[in-house]
Design an enzyme around this catalytic site. Structure first.
Site, PDB file in Angstrom:
ATOM      1  N   ASP A  20       0.837  -1.200   0.000  1.00 18.99           N
ATOM      2  CA  ASP A  20       0.000   0.000   0.000  1.00 18.99           C
ATOM      3  C   ASP A  20       0.872   1.251   0.000  1.00 18.99           C
ATOM      4  O   ASP A  20       1.959   1.252   0.585  1.00 18.99           O
ATOM      5  CB  ASP A  20      -0.910  -0.038   1.232  1.00 18.99           C
ATOM      6  CG  ASP A  20      -2.104   0.888   1.085  1.00 18.99           C
ATOM      7  OD1 ASP A  20      -2.328   1.415  -0.023  1.00 18.99           O
ATOM      8  OD2 ASP A  20      -2.803   1.107   2.082  1.00 18.99           O
ATOM      9  N   GLY A  21       0.347   2.314  -0.614  1.00 16.33           N
ATOM     10  CA  GLY A  21       1.000   3.620  -0.522  1.00 16.33           C
ATOM     11  C   GLY A  21       1.722   4.078  -1.781  1.00 16.33           C
ATOM     12  O   GLY A  21       2.421   5.091  -1.745  1.00 16.33           O
ATOM     13  N   ARG A  24       0.296   7.576  -2.636  1.00 13.64           N
ATOM     14  CA  ARG A  24       0.728   8.642  -1.720  1.00 13.64           C
ATOM     15  C   ARG A  24       2.213   8.947  -1.877  1.00 13.64           C
ATOM     16  O   ARG A  24       2.637  10.090  -1.808  1.00 13.64           O
ATOM     17  CB  ARG A  24       0.401   8.249  -0.270  1.00 13.64           C
ATOM     18  CG  ARG A  24      -1.033   8.593   0.105  1.00 13.64           C
ATOM     19  CD  ARG A  24      -1.485   7.888   1.332  1.00 13.64           C
ATOM     20  NE  ARG A  24      -1.727   6.478   1.055  1.00 13.64           N
ATOM     21  CZ  ARG A  24      -1.893   5.554   1.989  1.00 13.64           C
ATOM     22  NH1 ARG A  24      -1.792   5.892   3.252  1.00 13.64           N
ATOM     23  NH2 ARG A  24      -2.149   4.320   1.651  1.00 13.64           N
ATOM     24  N   ARG A  33       0.554   8.631 -10.409  1.00 14.94           N
ATOM     25  CA  ARG A  33       0.270   7.397  -9.656  1.00 14.94           C
ATOM     26  C   ARG A  33       0.960   6.198 -10.294  1.00 14.94           C
ATOM     27  O   ARG A  33       1.486   5.334  -9.614  1.00 14.94           O
ATOM     28  CB  ARG A  33      -1.247   7.154  -9.597  1.00 14.94           C
ATOM     29  CG  ARG A  33      -1.974   8.148  -8.712  1.00 14.94           C
ATOM     30  CD  ARG A  33      -3.458   7.801  -8.624  1.00 14.94           C
ATOM     31  NE  ARG A  33      -3.673   6.500  -8.020  1.00 14.94           N
ATOM     32  CZ  ARG A  33      -3.669   6.269  -6.705  1.00 14.94           C
ATOM     33  NH1 ARG A  33      -3.474   7.257  -5.872  1.00 14.94           N
ATOM     34  NH2 ARG A  33      -3.878   5.059  -6.235  1.00 14.94           N
ATOM     35  N   THR A  66     -10.180  -7.384  -6.070  1.00 16.29           N
ATOM     36  CA  THR A  66     -11.459  -7.371  -6.797  1.00 16.29           C
ATOM     37  C   THR A  66     -12.050  -5.955  -6.739  1.00 16.29           C
ATOM     38  O   THR A  66     -12.719  -5.520  -7.674  1.00 16.29           O
ATOM     39  CB  THR A  66     -12.458  -8.386  -6.177  1.00 16.29           C
ATOM     40  OG1 THR A  66     -12.416  -8.273  -4.754  1.00 16.29           O
ATOM     41  CG2 THR A  66     -12.118  -9.815  -6.555  1.00 16.29           C
ATOM     42  N   ASN A  68     -10.286  -3.216  -6.804  1.00 14.46           N
ATOM     43  CA  ASN A  68      -9.498  -2.299  -7.644  1.00 14.46           C
ATOM     44  C   ASN A  68     -10.075  -2.127  -9.054  1.00 14.46           C
ATOM     45  O   ASN A  68      -9.712  -1.196  -9.766  1.00 14.46           O
ATOM     46  CB  ASN A  68      -8.037  -2.765  -7.750  1.00 14.46           C
ATOM     47  CG  ASN A  68      -7.228  -2.526  -6.497  1.00 14.46           C
ATOM     48  OD1 ASN A  68      -6.237  -3.193  -6.229  1.00 14.46           O
ATOM     49  ND2 ASN A  68      -7.645  -1.554  -5.683  1.00 14.46           N
ATOM     50  N   ARG A  71     -11.285   1.317  -9.888  1.00 12.55           N
ATOM     51  CA  ARG A  71     -10.385   2.466 -10.104  1.00 12.55           C
ATOM     52  C   ARG A  71     -10.553   3.023 -11.526  1.00 12.55           C
ATOM     53  O   ARG A  71     -11.088   2.344 -12.397  1.00 12.55           O
ATOM     54  CB  ARG A  71      -8.929   2.039  -9.878  1.00 12.55           C
ATOM     55  CG  ARG A  71      -8.673   1.766  -8.419  1.00 12.55           C
ATOM     56  CD  ARG A  71      -7.217   1.829  -8.060  1.00 12.55           C
ATOM     57  NE  ARG A  71      -7.076   1.639  -6.629  1.00 12.55           N
ATOM     58  CZ  ARG A  71      -5.971   1.847  -5.938  1.00 12.55           C
ATOM     59  NH1 ARG A  71      -4.879   2.263  -6.552  1.00 12.55           N
ATOM     60  NH2 ARG A  71      -5.929   1.648  -4.640  1.00 12.55           N
ATOM     61  N   SER A 196      -8.327  -5.477   4.320  1.00 16.82           N
ATOM     62  CA  SER A 196      -8.753  -5.197   2.947  1.00 16.82           C
ATOM     63  C   SER A 196      -9.054  -6.451   2.138  1.00 16.82           C
ATOM     64  O   SER A 196      -8.596  -6.582   0.994  1.00 16.82           O
ATOM     65  CB  SER A 196      -7.713  -4.327   2.232  1.00 16.82           C
ATOM     66  OG  SER A 196      -7.565  -3.107   2.894  1.00 16.82           O
TER      67      SER A 196
HETATM   68  C1  FPP Z   1      -1.627   0.077  -3.606  1.00 16.05           C
HETATM   69  O1  FPP Z   1      -1.218   1.425  -3.577  1.00 16.05           O
HETATM   70  C2  FPP Z   1      -0.992  -0.627  -4.713  1.00 16.05           C
HETATM   71  C3  FPP Z   1      -1.655  -1.218  -5.743  1.00 16.05           C
HETATM   72  C4  FPP Z   1      -3.121  -1.196  -5.861  1.00 16.05           C
HETATM   73  C5  FPP Z   1      -0.931  -1.856  -6.843  1.00 16.05           C
HETATM   74  C6  FPP Z   1       0.327  -2.587  -6.491  1.00 16.05           C
HETATM   75  C7  FPP Z   1       0.976  -2.957  -7.739  1.00 16.05           C
HETATM   76  C8  FPP Z   1       2.291  -2.925  -7.986  1.00 16.05           C
HETATM   77  C9  FPP Z   1       3.316  -2.539  -6.997  1.00 16.05           C
HETATM   78  C10 FPP Z   1       2.675  -3.244  -9.377  1.00 16.05           C
HETATM   79  C11 FPP Z   1       3.759  -4.194  -9.545  1.00 16.05           C
HETATM   80  C12 FPP Z   1       3.436  -5.563  -9.138  1.00 16.05           C
HETATM   81  C13 FPP Z   1       4.135  -6.627  -9.576  1.00 16.05           C
HETATM   82  C14 FPP Z   1       3.804  -7.945  -9.001  1.00 16.05           C
HETATM   83  C15 FPP Z   1       5.197  -6.527 -10.606  1.00 16.05           C
HETATM   84  P1  FPP Z   1      -2.297   2.550  -3.764  1.00 16.05           P
HETATM   85  O2  FPP Z   1      -2.373   2.906  -5.208  1.00 16.05           O
HETATM   86  O3  FPP Z   1      -3.592   2.119  -3.169  1.00 16.05           O
HETATM   87  O4  FPP Z   1      -1.667   3.701  -2.954  1.00 16.05           O
HETATM   88  P2  FPP Z   1      -2.420   4.851  -2.151  1.00 16.05           P
HETATM   89  O5  FPP Z   1      -3.250   4.175  -1.091  1.00 16.05           O
HETATM   90  O6  FPP Z   1      -1.296   5.655  -1.589  1.00 16.05           O
HETATM   91  O7  FPP Z   1      -3.240   5.628  -3.154  1.00 16.05           O
END
Ligand code: FPP
Length: 247
Positions: A20-21, A24, A33, A66, A68, A71, A196
């Site tokens: 996560d993150g 941010r 992003r 699921t 996501n 988005r 989550s």
């Molecule tokens: C959550 O951060 C992250 C995700 C929903 C995607 C994670 C995916 C990767 C790191 C891509 C690469 C993966 C592989 C296996 C190569 P967020 O977008 O929810 O962050 P936020 O809460 O700060 O907005």
């Protein structure tokens, strides 16, 4: 530069991570992003290296839930593209370290080119037995448990199982990847203290570590620190759950 792993007496066999993150982190750096997700992909590589260095056999990363799918289409498209690009660029590293790629989730919901690209790497790495990378993709624990329940109901409807014969093993055996050990440690980055919809059944007895570090900055040192924390927690209950004293 090679980072030396700490000396650890025992490590979890399976570590699951909620990455996560990314958003941010990107916002704080004035980046998009998707750049956050790209940097997050580098953290996945770092964690695989750290797992190999410490002897952790299975790493599961929550890459796309699921939920996501709600988005913006542009971000979903960017994430799917990033998955393909990551496989194209880093697949050799999976072979070099003999890591088997597996997917946990609704693979059939992914766009066909993404599904085909992933299936190719899964096939080409399926003979590696020592290390496994599980990517949770279009994954939700409730969908997984619902799916398992449907399978069990089908067995009852076929007459091969009676309702009062259902055990926990029937549920475990009908999850997406029933042969994997349960994670003993789950790490969530960026400070949110939530599950989550992640591996609700499998994480029942896992130790949970939440760190404020954003996923793109969660690298080898942070993973090692989490393993040390895990070891300290295990040690506290060592007298009860360890039989090492007898060896
Ligand atoms: C959550 O951060 C992250 C995700 C929903 C995607 C994670 C995916 C990767 C790191 C891509 C690469 C993966 C592989 C296996 C190569 P967020 O977008 O929810 O962050 P936020 O809460 O700060 O907005």
């Amino acid at each position: 530069m090679t980072l030396q792993p700490p000396s650890l007496k025992s490590v979890p066999q399976h570590v699951a991570l909620i990455m996560d993150g990314n958003g941010r982190w990107a916002e704080a750096k004035g980046k998009s992003r998707i750049e956050g997700h790209q940097e997050g992909a580098q953290s996945v590589r770092a964690i695989l290296r750290a797992a190999a260095a410490t002897g952790v056999e299975v790493i599961t990363v929550y890459a796309f839930s699921t939920e996501n799918w709600k988005r913006p289409p542009k971000e979903i498209e960017g994430l799917m593209k990033l998955l393909i690009e990551s496989l194209n660029t880093y697949e050799q590293e999976l072979h070099d370290s003999q890591i088997r790629l597996r997917i946990m989730g609704q693979l059939e919901r992914l766009p066909t080119p993404v599904r085909k690209r992933i299936e190719k790497t899964m096939r080409e790495t399926e003979h590696y037995a020592k290390h496994t990378l599980v990517i949770a993709l279009s994954y939700g624990a409730r969908a997984e448990i619902t799916h398992a329940t449907q399978q069990i109901a089908q067995a009852i409807s076929n007459g091969t199982l009676k309702p009062n014969e259902i055990t926990e093993d029937h549920i475990t055996n009908n999850l997406y990847l029933p042969d994997l050990p349960n994670p003993e440690l789950m790490i969530r980055t960026s400070g949110e203290v939530r599950l989550s919809n992640f591996m609700l059944w499998q994480l029942s007895y896992a130790e949970i570590i939440v760190t404020d570090t954003f996923w793109p900055e969660f690298r080898e040192p942070q993973f090692y620190e989490a393993l040390q924390q895990f070891e300290r927690r295990k040690r506290r209950f060592g007298a009860l759950d360890s039989n090492k004293g007898f060896s």
